[in-house]
Scaffold this motif. Structure first.
Motif, mmCIF file in Angstrom:
data_model
loop_
_atom_site.group_PDB
_atom_site.id
_atom_site.type_symbol
_atom_site.label_atom_id
_atom_site.label_comp_id
_atom_site.label_asym_id
_atom_site.label_seq_id
_atom_site.Cartn_x
_atom_site.Cartn_y
_atom_site.Cartn_z
ATOM 1 N N LYS A 150 -1.088 2.433 -0.183
ATOM 2 C CA LYS A 150 -0.336 3.631 0.232
ATOM 3 C C LYS A 150 1.156 3.411 0.010
ATOM 4 N N ASP A 151 1.626 2.193 0.283
ATOM 5 C CA ASP A 151 3.051 1.875 0.134
ATOM 6 C C ASP A 151 3.519 1.939 -1.320
ATOM 7 N N GLN A 152 2.584 1.949 -2.271
ATOM 8 C CA GLN A 152 2.955 1.985 -3.686
ATOM 9 C C GLN A 152 3.335 3.389 -4.168
ATOM 10 N N ASN A 153 2.998 4.415 -3.369
ATOM 11 C CA ASN A 153 3.299 5.807 -3.733
ATOM 12 C C ASN A 153 2.843 6.160 -5.144
ATOM 13 N N THR A 154 1.671 5.663 -5.521
ATOM 14 C CA THR A 154 1.098 5.959 -6.833
ATOM 15 C C THR A 154 -0.302 6.530 -6.614
ATOM 16 N N PRO A 155 -0.474 7.843 -6.803
ATOM 17 C CA PRO A 155 -1.800 8.435 -6.594
ATOM 18 C C PRO A 155 -2.859 7.738 -7.456
ATOM 19 N N GLY A 156 -4.007 7.430 -6.836
ATOM 20 C CA GLY A 156 -5.125 6.845 -7.575
ATOM 21 C C GLY A 156 -5.019 5.349 -7.814
ATOM 22 N N ILE A 157 -3.987 4.695 -7.283
ATOM 23 C CA ILE A 157 -3.859 3.250 -7.495
ATOM 24 C C ILE A 157 -4.980 2.526 -6.728
ATOM 25 N N GLY A 158 -5.500 1.482 -7.350
ATOM 26 C CA GLY A 158 -6.542 0.676 -6.733
ATOM 27 C C GLY A 158 -6.210 -0.798 -6.912
ATOM 28 N N PHE A 178 -14.364 2.743 -2.420
ATOM 29 C CA PHE A 178 -14.230 2.723 -0.971
ATOM 30 C C PHE A 178 -13.599 4.039 -0.551
ATOM 31 N N ALA A 179 -13.547 4.299 0.745
ATOM 32 C CA ALA A 179 -13.030 5.579 1.241
ATOM 33 C C ALA A 179 -11.612 5.853 0.743
ATOM 34 N N GLU A 180 -10.755 4.828 0.703
ATOM 35 C CA GLU A 180 -9.345 5.063 0.395
ATOM 36 C C GLU A 180 -8.866 4.515 -0.943
ATOM 37 N N PHE A 181 -9.706 3.768 -1.640
ATOM 38 C CA PHE A 181 -9.298 3.203 -2.932
ATOM 39 C C PHE A 181 -10.521 2.728 -3.702
ATOM 40 N N THR A 182 -10.276 2.380 -4.976
ATOM 41 C CA THR A 182 -11.319 1.797 -5.815
ATOM 42 C C THR A 182 -10.925 0.369 -6.168
ATOM 43 N N ALA A 183 -11.900 -0.530 -6.059
ATOM 44 C CA ALA A 183 -11.699 -1.906 -6.517
ATOM 45 C C ALA A 183 -12.423 -2.012 -7.858
ATOM 46 N N TRP A 184 -11.702 -2.444 -8.874
ATOM 47 C CA TRP A 184 -12.275 -2.612 -10.205
ATOM 48 C C TRP A 184 -12.637 -4.083 -10.383
ATOM 49 N N ILE A 185 -13.905 -4.336 -10.718
ATOM 50 C CA ILE A 185 -14.391 -5.712 -10.888
ATOM 51 C C ILE A 185 -14.438 -6.007 -12.382
#
Length: 193
Positions: free
Chosen positions: A19-27, A61-68
């Motif tokens: 959230k602190d990154q202010n970049t929509p869609g960042i994971g 996840f609910a608030e972000f995506t983790a890319w493996i």
């Protein structure tokens, strides 16, 4: 998809960081540098939209995506990403027990299979005495090893070689004929007694 666990506390921590990154869609992106080697390092980095690689696998996840990372995926099997609070704030940890382990099967080259069992079964036991053993060569089915650390110069090295290492390797890799030690055991400076 490999079994990677991102605990609830880690998800919450990462969601706040993102959230602190202010970049929509960042994971985040999880990967391993030099996977399957003793130098493997597990990494977690920001992943802006479009920065993921085509072979990456998403974990939503609910608030972000983790890319493996696709290349690292098998080495991330059983990995756990956790966040623990402490007096200093807290710490994010990644435990990936298979990061340094080469993936082998019956078709893998003999040296890879020997190194696999040295790294996963033999050296962890020797480490309790400050020692390790490394593969020098394989000649006519005989594994040539060199002891180091607390094993070099130890009076129990012959017993360890025959009763521990040789038995384990012959059991795991039936085409082997035996093991041979080429260590100079006259240097007893760091020997474990």
């Amino acid at each position: 998809m490999s079994e990677i666990t991102i605990t609830e506390s880690a998800q919450e921590y990462l969601a706040n960081l993102l959230k602190d990154q202010n970049t929509p869609g960042i994971g985040v992106r999880i990967f391993i540098t030099q996977p399957g080697t003793p130098y493997a390092e597990t990494c977690l980095a920001y992943c802006r939209p479009g920065e993921q690689k085509p072979e990456d696998k998403p974990m939503a996840f609910a608030e972000f995506t983790a890319w493996i990372d696709g290349v690292s995926e098998t080495f991330l099997e059983d990995a756990v990403v956790d966040y623990a609070s402490d007096r200093m704030g807290g710490q994010l940890t990644i435990k990936a027990p298979n990061a340094k382990v080469p993936m082998i099967n019956d078709d893998s080259p003999l040296t890879e299979r020997v190194n696999y069992y040295l790294q996963t079964e033999i050296n962890p036991g020797l480490a309790s005495h400050g020692g390790q053993v490394k593969l020098i060569d394989i000649e006519d089915g005989v594994v040539i090893l060199q002891f180091g650390g607390g094993c070099q110069g130890c009076g129990q090295a012959d017993f360890t070689l025959k009763e521990g290492i040789e038995k384990t390797l012959l059991e795991r890799i039936p085409e082997l004929k035996g093991v041979r030690d080429v260590t100079d055991h006259s240097n007893r400076e760091n020997a474990y007694y």
